[in-house]
Write a protein that holds these residues in place. Sequence first.
Motif, PDB file in Angstrom:
ATOM      1  N   ALA A  59       0.830  -1.200   0.000  1.00  0.00           N
ATOM      2  CA  ALA A  59       0.000   0.000   0.000  1.00  0.00           C
ATOM      3  C   ALA A  59       0.866   1.251   0.000  1.00  0.00           C
ATOM      4  O   ALA A  59       1.911   1.309   0.660  1.00  0.00           O
ATOM      5  N   SER A  60       0.441   2.256  -0.762  1.00  0.00           N
ATOM      6  CA  SER A  60       1.088   3.559  -0.721  1.00  0.00           C
ATOM      7  C   SER A  60       0.686   4.282   0.564  1.00  0.00           C
ATOM      8  O   SER A  60      -0.362   4.020   1.145  1.00  0.00           O
ATOM      9  N   PHE A  61       1.541   5.202   0.993  1.00  0.00           N
ATOM     10  CA  PHE A  61       1.285   5.946   2.223  1.00  0.00           C
ATOM     11  C   PHE A  61       0.288   7.072   1.945  1.00  0.00           C
ATOM     12  O   PHE A  61       0.540   7.949   1.122  1.00  0.00           O
ATOM     13  N   ILE A  62      -0.856   7.030   2.629  1.00  0.00           N
ATOM     14  CA  ILE A  62      -1.873   8.071   2.520  1.00  0.00           C
ATOM     15  C   ILE A  62      -2.028   8.717   3.896  1.00  0.00           C
ATOM     16  O   ILE A  62      -2.529   8.087   4.828  1.00  0.00           O
ATOM     17  N   PRO A  63      -1.589   9.962   4.063  1.00  0.00           N
ATOM     18  CA  PRO A  63      -1.666  10.600   5.378  1.00  0.00           C
ATOM     19  C   PRO A  63      -3.090  11.014   5.721  1.00  0.00           C
ATOM     20  O   PRO A  63      -3.975  11.029   4.849  1.00  0.00           O
ATOM     21  N   PRO A  64      -3.348  11.378   6.981  1.00  0.00           N
ATOM     22  CA  PRO A  64      -4.681  11.863   7.369  1.00  0.00           C
ATOM     23  C   PRO A  64      -5.045  13.140   6.610  1.00  0.00           C
ATOM     24  O   PRO A  64      -4.175  13.820   6.051  1.00  0.00           O
ATOM     25  N   ARG A  65      -6.334  13.458   6.600  1.00  0.00           N
ATOM     26  CA  ARG A  65      -6.833  14.591   5.832  1.00  0.00           C
ATOM     27  C   ARG A  65      -6.142  15.918   6.176  1.00  0.00           C
ATOM     28  O   ARG A  65      -5.774  16.670   5.268  1.00  0.00           O
ATOM     29  N   PRO A  66      -5.921  16.264   7.472  1.00  0.00           N
ATOM     30  CA  PRO A  66      -5.234  17.536   7.763  1.00  0.00           C
ATOM     31  C   PRO A  66      -3.832  17.605   7.169  1.00  0.00           C
ATOM     32  O   PRO A  66      -3.404  18.668   6.694  1.00  0.00           O
ATOM     33  N   ILE A  67      -3.120  16.473   7.179  1.00  0.00           N
ATOM     34  CA  ILE A  67      -1.781  16.457   6.595  1.00  0.00           C
ATOM     35  C   ILE A  67      -1.862  16.559   5.074  1.00  0.00           C
ATOM     36  O   ILE A  67      -1.021  17.210   4.430  1.00  0.00           O
ATOM     37  N   GLN A  68      -2.878  15.938   4.476  1.00  0.00           N
ATOM     38  CA  GLN A  68      -3.067  16.065   3.033  1.00  0.00           C
ATOM     39  C   GLN A  68      -3.277  17.527   2.639  1.00  0.00           C
ATOM     40  O   GLN A  68      -2.720  18.001   1.643  1.00  0.00           O
ATOM     41  N   GLU A  69      -4.079  18.247   3.415  1.00  0.00           N
ATOM     42  CA  GLU A  69      -4.338  19.649   3.103  1.00  0.00           C
ATOM     43  C   GLU A  69      -3.079  20.497   3.270  1.00  0.00           C
ATOM     44  O   GLU A  69      -2.806  21.391   2.456  1.00  0.00           O
ATOM     45  N   LEU A  70      -2.310  20.224   4.337  1.00  0.00           N
ATOM     46  CA  LEU A  70      -1.048  20.932   4.525  1.00  0.00           C
ATOM     47  C   LEU A  70      -0.083  20.620   3.384  1.00  0.00           C
ATOM     48  O   LEU A  70       0.626  21.513   2.895  1.00  0.00           O
ATOM     49  N   ARG A  71      -0.061  19.371   2.946  1.00  0.00           N
ATOM     50  CA  ARG A  71       0.798  18.974   1.824  1.00  0.00           C
ATOM     51  C   ARG A  71       0.401  19.714   0.551  1.00  0.00           C
ATOM     52  O   ARG A  71       1.263  20.197  -0.195  1.00  0.00           O
ATOM     53  N   GLU A  72      -0.893  19.824   0.293  1.00  0.00           N
ATOM     54  CA  GLU A  72      -1.350  20.556  -0.888  1.00  0.00           C
ATOM     55  C   GLU A  72      -0.927  22.017  -0.827  1.00  0.00           C
ATOM     56  O   GLU A  72      -0.540  22.607  -1.842  1.00  0.00           O
ATOM     57  N   SER A  73      -0.985  22.603   0.369  1.00  0.00           N
ATOM     58  CA  SER A  73      -0.607  24.018   0.517  1.00  0.00           C
ATOM     59  C   SER A  73       0.889  24.213   0.291  1.00  0.00           C
ATOM     60  O   SER A  73       1.301  25.150  -0.401  1.00  0.00           O
ATOM     61  N   THR A  74       1.724  23.335   0.874  1.00  0.00           N
ATOM     62  CA  THR A  74       3.173  23.497   0.722  1.00  0.00           C
ATOM     63  C   THR A  74       3.618  23.247  -0.714  1.00  0.00           C
ATOM     64  O   THR A  74       4.517  23.927  -1.222  1.00  0.00           O
ATOM     65  N   ARG A  75       2.982  22.299  -1.385  1.00  0.00           N
ATOM     66  CA  ARG A  75       3.339  22.047  -2.782  1.00  0.00           C
ATOM     67  C   ARG A  75       2.886  23.187  -3.681  1.00  0.00           C
ATOM     68  O   ARG A  75       3.577  23.546  -4.642  1.00  0.00           O
ATOM     69  N   THR A  76       1.723  23.772  -3.376  1.00  0.00           N
ATOM     70  CA  THR A  76       1.278  24.948  -4.126  1.00  0.00           C
ATOM     71  C   THR A  76       2.221  26.118  -3.881  1.00  0.00           C
ATOM     72  O   THR A  76       2.515  26.898  -4.794  1.00  0.00           O
ATOM     73  N   HIS A  77       2.708  26.239  -2.657  1.00  0.00           N
ATOM     74  CA  HIS A  77       3.664  27.305  -2.334  1.00  0.00           C
ATOM     75  C   HIS A  77       4.927  27.168  -3.173  1.00  0.00           C
ATOM     76  O   HIS A  77       5.468  28.165  -3.678  1.00  0.00           O
ATOM     77  N   LYS A  78       5.395  25.937  -3.332  1.00  0.00           N
ATOM     78  CA  LYS A  78       6.581  25.724  -4.157  1.00  0.00           C
ATOM     79  C   LYS A  78       6.299  26.086  -5.609  1.00  0.00           C
ATOM     80  O   LYS A  78       7.146  26.714  -6.274  1.00  0.00           O
ATOM     81  N   SER A  79       5.130  25.732  -6.116  1.00  0.00           N
ATOM     82  CA  SER A  79       4.768  26.058  -7.501  1.00  0.00           C
ATOM     83  C   SER A  79       4.693  27.572  -7.702  1.00  0.00           C
ATOM     84  O   SER A  79       5.172  28.100  -8.712  1.00  0.00           O
ATOM     85  N   LEU A  80       4.102  28.271  -6.740  1.00  0.00           N
ATOM     86  CA  LEU A  80       4.004  29.724  -6.847  1.00  0.00           C
ATOM     87  C   LEU A  80       5.379  30.381  -6.782  1.00  0.00           C
ATOM     88  O   LEU A  80       5.648  31.353  -7.500  1.00  0.00           O
ATOM     89  N   THR A  81       6.240  29.848  -5.934  1.00  0.00           N
ATOM     90  CA  THR A  81       7.599  30.383  -5.840  1.00  0.00           C
ATOM     91  C   THR A  81       8.352  30.192  -7.150  1.00  0.00           C
ATOM     92  O   THR A  81       9.060  31.096  -7.621  1.00  0.00           O
ATOM     93  N   GLN A  82       8.203  29.028  -7.755  1.00  0.00           N
ATOM     94  CA  GLN A  82       8.849  28.777  -9.049  1.00  0.00           C
ATOM     95  C   GLN A  82       8.272  29.680 -10.133  1.00  0.00           C
ATOM     96  O   GLN A  82       9.009  30.179 -10.988  1.00  0.00           O
TER      97      GLN A  82
END
Length: 390
Positions: free
Chosen positions: A118-141
């Motif tokens: 099984a792939s690692f699927i974090p809890p929903r709050p961590i998923q949302e934080l992950r989406e925010s940090t990855r979007t932050h990286k995209s915006l920075t780029q």
Amino acid sequence: MDVITNKCCGIDVHQKKITITTLIGDPAEKPKKLTQTFGTTTPDLKICGQWLADQAIEMVLMESTGQYWRPVWQILETFGFKMILCNPRIIKNIPGKKTDQLDSEWIAELARFGLVAASFIPPRPIQELRESTRTHKSLTQAGTQIKNQIHNILQRSNTKLTSFISDIFQGSGLKLLNLLINGEVITTESVSKCMHPRLQASPQELVAALDGSLSANDRVLLDIQLDLLKHNQLAIARLEASIEEQLEPFQELYLRLQEIPGVSQHIATIIIAEVGPDVSPFPDAAHLASWAGVCPGNYESAGISKSSHVRSGNVYLKTALVTAALGVKKQTDSGLKDFFFRLRTKMGAQKALVALAHKLIRIIYAMLSNNCSFRDYNRDQQMQYLLASN
């Protein structure tokens, strides 16, 4: 092969529809096979979940197809199934005829015999934080790309402003850019009004630097790029405020991670977003290191060990770990720094850097699993500890 579940299903996920095959039967007998197709709207997925619940399905296996799997997962998870998500690279069907039904049957067979991890699927709050940090990286780029476009316009018009001002996107540099965009006459007096007192360049040098061949079209393009940059910076600031709110439940862990040499506030945020506060889904530190992509490669043939590369892994976490390892090199007194330079003499700087990133993720695993803090020892302190122990 041993059957691990008597009631399972495999799902072949697409944008508009999903194809499901259920396998129900005791290990000693041939399972009963049933295939059905559902839409991917929320009502259709709820009907699908009820259809599976009516069959008392225990395990649901699907592959991570883009973002299409996420709503399927979120809705079916509410029915209490054991959900398993796998990398499509691992779930490869037998070459030959390929249909959605055959794919779902193959996935169901893999689930029945437990042949995929099984792939690692974090809890929903961590998923949302992950989406925010990855979007932050995209915006920075994206912001970096906009700045590069502005630099290109200035260079092709022979406007040498960057030769005298390192950052032209704030302070004096931004004021001088606005002079160019507005088409004002560049004089020593107008330039002097835009200069900061600490600016080392003289007004005459800046006038010469601004005396390029900037056309009217270039001014329009500069104005558009600066406007895009402004909106980009506002979006980043708004997103950073949201990330701070999402980090509030993990403040204690956020501060503990920063005790590790090389781990900044940004890197600590990435670690929490990608791994989360709970490492129990990973059996040990080696599994987490492999998932992060900093585990040493292992390639042996005919009893001979050969050189191999590390896995790609989680690129966001891997980048953060390597960045932290680079920061460790700048520490004044750290056992991790000694560890890096000791390995560098044996294997070179690049391999030593990956080895240090591997050591960092093992430290992080220990801190999260044991709920403890980091305590660093340099070489002299380690020797004193060993002597005192003896």
